[in-house]
Enzyme design. Structure first.
Site, PDB file in Angstrom:
ATOM      1  N   GLU A 155      -1.295   2.072  45.487  1.00 64.32           N
ATOM      2  CA  GLU A 155       0.397   1.682  46.086  1.00 64.32           C
ATOM      3  C   GLU A 155       1.034   1.413  45.785  1.00 64.32           C
ATOM      4  OE1 GLU A 155      -3.203   3.460  48.855  1.00 64.32           O
ATOM      5  OE2 GLU A 155      -3.074   1.393  47.608  1.00 64.32           O
ATOM      6  N   ASP A 166      -8.480   4.743  54.646  1.00 63.17           N
ATOM      7  CA  ASP A 166      -9.434   4.181  55.546  1.00 63.17           C
ATOM      8  C   ASP A 166      -9.612   4.206  56.743  1.00 63.17           C
ATOM      9  OD1 ASP A 166     -10.352   3.847  52.763  1.00 63.17           O
ATOM     10  OD2 ASP A 166      -9.322   1.563  52.724  1.00 63.17           O
ATOM     11  N   ASP A 204      -7.173   5.504  43.496  1.00 61.88           N
ATOM     12  CA  ASP A 204      -7.242   5.119  44.611  1.00 61.88           C
ATOM     13  C   ASP A 204      -6.433   3.624  44.144  1.00 61.88           C
ATOM     14  OD1 ASP A 204      -7.802   4.402  47.220  1.00 61.88           O
ATOM     15  OD2 ASP A 204     -10.307   4.056  47.144  1.00 61.88           O
TER      16      ASP A 204
END
Length: 810
Positions: free
Chosen positions: A410, A483, A407
């Site tokens: 990015e 999300d 997670d």
């Protein structure tokens, strides 16, 4: 890969014509002005640089060095030119309080593509947008720039967590693809309009005719890098899928358990909480396969560790899950807490394994642990070291049922520009972060998957879920849409988002069931479970400040509805697993927009509220509250469709109003298909290995059907190294259902039997049904026939799935 050689067939000055052996595909290159035309069957289908938007900015001498040089230059004009560039901000760019120092000045590139006759384009994830790409016009372009976007806006062209710079253009009779291989920030402008265009010349001085046709112009612009673009010529959608997979790889076959249901929350509090939730599934007779732990399971957000108060005995906890043939997934993010006493940080620091800032020191940013440094996964040595951390001897408390979730990759930097890493950070090889931002997360997933393979000495398949992705991520695991919110509109947008991921190579995809943010009402939660059960990755997840929402917490009525949805998912696992095999070897997506299966039917080109699961099932999730009826397009003028619940048959090429109740999700089986299922549902996939099969046979208008089953051990690479797999083919014609071998190379013994066969569309009641096999005498079969639904049901069969046999219906 079948290669197509183009040879020169023109010697004109200023132009070059290349053609394949048959002459039906040509490439015409013009020198002045520079333009490339792709010609198929004497029609220009794509032009490159026809609008003259080719540009690239050369790397320039670094600013400081340039100023030193200027002191010794007599030509004042050069100095003036440099100062003008400084004034324009080409060497420094401000974003609020952040200053992006460009060591080599501006380095952008761009190129335009004109698609002749095309108005339907798809691809370039990830955006919370429609499946069909929209004209950008004077609005913002589609942006490809991986960012941590909490509760993202809908119908927005800004980039989200991942990027695949690849799109497909489709029209009747032709599909094309454009793969713009660039990992820097990229913008894509799209404009469709009617245009008067010349007909392609007949390779001679003949005046071209004029005609009006649709043309879509696509303008790619990247902040940095080189122009590296691949044209995929099709001509069918399936051809384009294969061509793209030759470049980026196919979807890996996942371990079977990962196709079951996953239960996640930020965070399950401790070992007792995990045991309680696990027991709740058994108490309420709901199957599930994987328990997930978010960041709170670690010691102060230090990955590869355990909170000793909350999880004092992680191996014991995993043994509890193992006793029920279940698995555990834990999170591992790319940021590493700056703490000299944290062994992972200390070793990475000593080895120089962190991304550096533009001044040469370790890049530091804020994320969950506080001040952190970020591993440089673009460095092969860092990936090799990171992979080694998953060894059982290194990752204390881990076992072979523990898998990984990447997670925040990015990468997410809480106080960085746009909550991500500064573009002038420096990676291995002295590359600036701006050059490879969008590929950072893929490299972490790659290293994670390799670590899980290595810990088993190359024997076991990995499971890795990643939030950030790029072209090729399909080789390493699964992706989810991030999300989202517990709102109906987010359930609805799930379908086009997943369809877009699917056609761009990433078949193993899903969305957080129920919505990550907020508290869904019971109706929304039920509808989301019904939808998720028919999507490739199936996980319930919620953020930490939401109410608990395990499937049994909304009352008996809703528990039953959620149970039914999850159990139907487990029944379909043989079909789903077979689809994963096919996407692995043949690249066709699992979750398919209707236009992929019906490429010549214009009415399917814009549909995004329903989809095909493989080629056999059409799924139309209910995405509106209090719905009592939905409009379902059943495509195909020669097709027949069977309601999977009522067995009612419908003709294709119609939009039908289908009544729905809360226990209904419209699913239709395509006539001419055979869908293998499991008839007995147990508490997890591991308990269903030897469970019997059923076959759902839906006859075409001509009374025939076919389908396949792929089977292996579900966890190892033996299917690849030792050809330990079973690939069976089912066909029904002239009243005979045949089970035969589809691939002689595979050998995998199975105790499983087909115990039930349902045949839909049988026009008259049979007089007898018998089974024929090579290892036993003919056996009569008891059957039930319903004239109202034209359904024939055969039960209490015992036909070995791995043997050749026939069922004769007379």
């Amino acid at each position: 890969m079948k290669k197509l050689r183009l040879t020169s067939c023109s010697e004109d000055i200023g132009s070059l014509l290349l053609a394949n052996g048959t002459g039906d595909l040509k490439c015409r290159i013009l020198a002045d002005p520079f333009q490339i035309d792709l010609v198929s069957e004497e029609e220009v289908v794509m032009s490159i640089n026809s609008r003259g938007q080719l540009y690239f900015e050369h790397l320039q001498i670094p600013l400081k060095q340039s100023r030193l040089t200027k002191e010794n230059e007599a030509d004042a004009a050069v100095g003036t030119s440099q100062e003008n560039q400084d004034d324009l901000g080409l060497w420094e760019e401000k974003f609020g309080k952040f200053v992006d120092i460009k060591a080599n000045g501006p380095t952008s590139i761009g190129l335009d593509f004109s698609l002749h006759g095309f108005e339907h384009l798809y691809g370039i994830p990830q955006h919370a947008e429609s499946h069909q790409l929209k004209n950008t016009g004077n609005e913002s372009a589609y942006r490809l720039y991986n960012l941590d976007v909490y509760g993202y806006k809908l119908h927005d062209k800004l980039g989200l967590y991942g990027s695949v710079p690849y799109l497909m253009a489709h029209k009747r009779g032709r599909t094309l693809g454009i793969f713009w291989l660039n990992a820097s920030e990229t913008l894509v402008e799209i404009n469709t309009e009617e245009a008067v265009e010349p007909m392609p010349p007949q390779m001679g001085p003949v005046a071209a005719e004029q005609k009006v046709k649709i043309r879509t112009d696509v303008h790619w612009m990247s902040e940095s890098g080189i122009i590296d673009v691949f044209l995929l010529t099709g001509p069918t959608p399936t051809d384009v899928f294969k061509q793209y997979s030759y470049l980026t790889g196919t979807q890996a076959i996942p371990p079977l358990f990962s196709l079951g249901y996953h239960q996640c929350r930020w965070n399950y509090e401790d070992e007792q909480d995990v045991a309680s939730v696990d027991a709740g599934f058994d108490e309420h007779d709901i199957p599930y396969d994987v328990m997930w732990l978010d960041i709170e399971h670690t010691r102060g957000k230090r990955y590869f560790t355990w909170d000793k108060k909350r999880f004092p005995n992680p191996k014991r906890m995993q043994e509890l899950l193992r006793s029920k043939k279940r698995k555990l997934v834990v999170i591992s993010d790319p940021h590493i807490k700056i703490d000299p006493d944290y062994s992972v940080y200390a070793e990475a620091k000593e080895q120089g394994f962190f991304v550096r800032n533009h001044e040469g020191r370790d890049f530091e940013g804020i994320c969950w642990p506080g001040l952190s440094s970020y591993l440089d996964f673009t460095n092969p040595k860092v990936r090799e070291w990171y992979s080694s951390l998953f060894a059982f001897s290194a990752y204390q408390g881990s076992t072979d049922i523990l898998y990984i979730w990447n997670d925040m990759n990015e990468p997410s930097v809480f106080r960085g520009p746009e909550l991500t890493m500064h573009k002038n950070a420096i990676h291995h090889g002295n590359w600036e972060h701006r050059e490879l931002h969008n590929i950072y997360g893929l490299y972490q997933q790659m290293a994670t998957a390799e670590g899980l393979i290595q810990r088993s000495n190359g024997k076991e398949r990995p499971f890795v879920l990643t939030r950030s992705f790029f072209a090729g991520s399909q080789k390493y695991g699964a992706v989810w849409t991030g999300d989202n919110r517990a709102e109906w509109s987010y359930l609805k947008i799930t379908i086009p988002m997943l369809l877009t991921l699917s056609i761009t190579g990433i078949s193993f995809c899903g969305a957080d069931v129920g919505g990550f943010i907020g508290n869904p009402r019971a109706e929304l939660l039920v509808r989301w479970y019904q939808a998720g059960a028919y999507q490739p990755f199936f996980r319930g997840h919620a953020t930490q400040n939401t109410k608990r929402r395990e499937p049994w917490l909304f009352g008996k009525k809703y528990t039953q509805l959620i149970r039914e949805a999850i159990r139907e998912r487990y029944a379909l696992l043989p079909y789903l697993y077979s689809l994963f095999y096919h996407t692995h070897v043949a690249s066709k997506p699992i979750m398919r927009p209707l236009w992929v299966e019906f490429p010549d039917e214009l009415e399917t080109f814009s549909v995004e509220d329903e989809y095909m699961l493989g080629s056999a099932l059409l799924v139309h999730p209910v995405t509106e509250p209090k719905a009592t009826v939905v409009d379902v397009l059943l495509p195909g003028s020669t097709e027949v469709w069977y309601d999977s619940k009522t067995f009612v048959v419908w003709e294709g090429a119609h939009t039908m109003k289908i009544p729905v109740a809360l226990d209904t999700i419209p699913v239709f089986q395509r006539g001419g298909s055979v869908v293998p299922v499991k008839t007995t549902i147990r508490k997890s996939t591991g308990y269903m290995t030897d469970s019997p099969y059923g076959l759902r046979v839906a006859l075409s208008a001509e009374g025939s059907a076919s389908g396949e089953l792929y089977l292996d051990d579900g966890h190892s690479f033996q299917y690849l190294h030792q050809k330990q797999f079973l690939h069976r083919k089912f066909s029904f014609r002239s009243g005979i259902l045949i089970n035969s071998c589809a691939d002689e190379r595979g050998h995998y013994p199975s105790k499983c039997v087909v115990e039930q066969i349902l045949i839909l569309g049988l026009k008259k009641q049979p007089s007898s049904v018998t089974t024929h096999s090579s290892d036993s005498s003919d056996q009569p079969v008891k059957f039930m026939y319903c004239a109202k639904t034209s359904a024939l049901k055969l039960e209490r069969l015992s036909l070995n799935i791995s043997a050749d046999w026939e069922v004769h219906i007379t």
